[in-house]
Write an enzyme that holds these catalytic residues in place. Structure first.
Site, mmCIF file in Angstrom:
data_model
loop_
_atom_site.group_PDB
_atom_site.id
_atom_site.type_symbol
_atom_site.label_atom_id
_atom_site.label_comp_id
_atom_site.label_asym_id
_atom_site.label_seq_id
_atom_site.Cartn_x
_atom_site.Cartn_y
_atom_site.Cartn_z
ATOM 1 C CB ALA A 1 49.474 46.207 38.584
ATOM 2 C CG PHE B 1 49.054 44.176 34.732
ATOM 3 C CD1 PHE B 1 49.783 45.303 34.376
ATOM 4 C CD2 PHE B 1 49.569 43.353 35.703
ATOM 5 C CE1 PHE B 1 51.006 45.587 34.957
ATOM 6 C CE2 PHE B 1 50.793 43.623 36.307
ATOM 7 C CZ PHE B 1 51.515 44.740 35.929
ATOM 8 C CG HIS C 1 40.020 35.017 40.519
ATOM 9 N ND1 HIS C 1 39.442 35.876 41.434
ATOM 10 C CD2 HIS C 1 40.775 35.786 39.702
ATOM 11 C CE1 HIS C 1 39.831 37.104 41.176
ATOM 12 N NE2 HIS C 1 40.640 37.093 40.130
ATOM 13 C CE LYS D 1 43.630 35.402 42.583
ATOM 14 N NZ LYS D 1 44.975 35.812 42.187
ATOM 15 N N GLY E 1 44.190 39.798 44.954
ATOM 16 C CA GLY E 1 44.836 41.091 45.207
ATOM 17 C C GLY E 1 43.909 42.248 44.881
ATOM 18 C CB THR E 2 41.562 42.859 42.059
ATOM 19 O OG1 THR E 2 42.619 42.729 41.113
ATOM 20 C CG2 THR E 2 40.613 43.952 41.604
#
Ligand code: NAP
Length: 210
Positions: A93, A96, A123, A127, A133-134
């Site tokens: 995922a 999460f 972010h 990172k 990814g989202t």
């Protein structure tokens, strides 16, 4: 239930592992540079780096252990095929957090009524991958050419805005993760549902939430 955890000393690991232990999981911390011995665990969880995650997942699958992965910035397709071959589960995922999953759901609904949208994802400076990814999952949902703007700064955790533009109006859907502990609920949901998933790759927390 016994769990192996790759990345327990990382920012996410330090927030999530204590919550897993408080919920009754027995967590085996797999340290970097050690042979990943995960046999006997009900599942392995990975929050490491895009470089480390594939080898960790492969090692777990080779030992007959299904995986729940939060690490972003890698392609799980090949290891999904390996998991399927072995009758195991690989759940990945990009986010999460339940609020982020709802943000995607609401964005899908709004997209039917607005001609254009752009995404701003913000972010912490540590990172490693950009866009997140989202953000990529949101752009795919809205149409692959949706622009994504990435911000990396100290002080940020994980935040995303989806801005919809129409004639004379704007709609902004925003989600803020203020603490990494929020990811623990999603990880526990995935661990709970893992045995019910079909063998092979499943992507996204939204597949587990009705
Ligand atoms: P981080 O603070 O850099 O933590 C990564 C940890 O993994 C570090 O402690 C690192 O150890 C360790 N590590 C590296 N290679 C390893 C290996 N081969 N085996 C075991 N441990 C290893 O990163 P983070 O912020 O916790 O994020 C981890 C990943 O999760 C990133 O990909 C991030 O994008 C992703 N993430 C996902 C979600 C989600 O909801 N899906 C949420 C937040 C973050 P060293 O420091 O010693 O190298």
């Amino acid at each position: 239930m016994k769990l192996a955890f790759f990345g327990a000393e990382g920012k996410v690991g330090r927030a999530v592992v204590p919550r897993l232990e408080a919920a009754g999981y027995e967590v085996r911390r797999i340290e970097l540079g050690h042979d990943p011995e995960v046999g006997g665990c009900a599942a392995a969880v990975d929050f490491t780096t895009p470089e480390a995650a594939p080898a960790n997942v492969r090692a777990a699958l080779e030992q007959g252990v299904s995986c729940v992965v939060g690490t972003t910035g890698w392609d799980p397709a090949e290891l999904g095929a390996l998991a399927e071959e072995k009758g195991l589960r690989l759940f990945v995922a990009p986010n999460f957090s339940i609020g982020a999953v709802l943000m995607l759901r609401f964005a899908r609904e709004a997209a039917a009524h607005f001609p254009r949208a752009e995404i701003i994802e913000l972010h912490n400076e540590a990172k490693k991958d950009a866009p997140s990814g989202t953000a990529k999952a949101t752009a795919d949902l809205l149409g692959g050419d949706t622009a994504i703007h990435s911000v990396r700064l100290p002080g940020l955790v994980a935040h995303q805005e989806v801005i919809f533009g129409g004639e004379g109006q704007l709609l902004t859907i925003r989600h803020d993760t203020t603490s990494r502990e929020s990811f623990a609920d999603g990880v526990m949901l995935a661990l709970e549902k893992l045995p019910e998933l079909p063998p092979g790759l499943t992507v996204g927390l939204e597949t587990l939430i009705s």
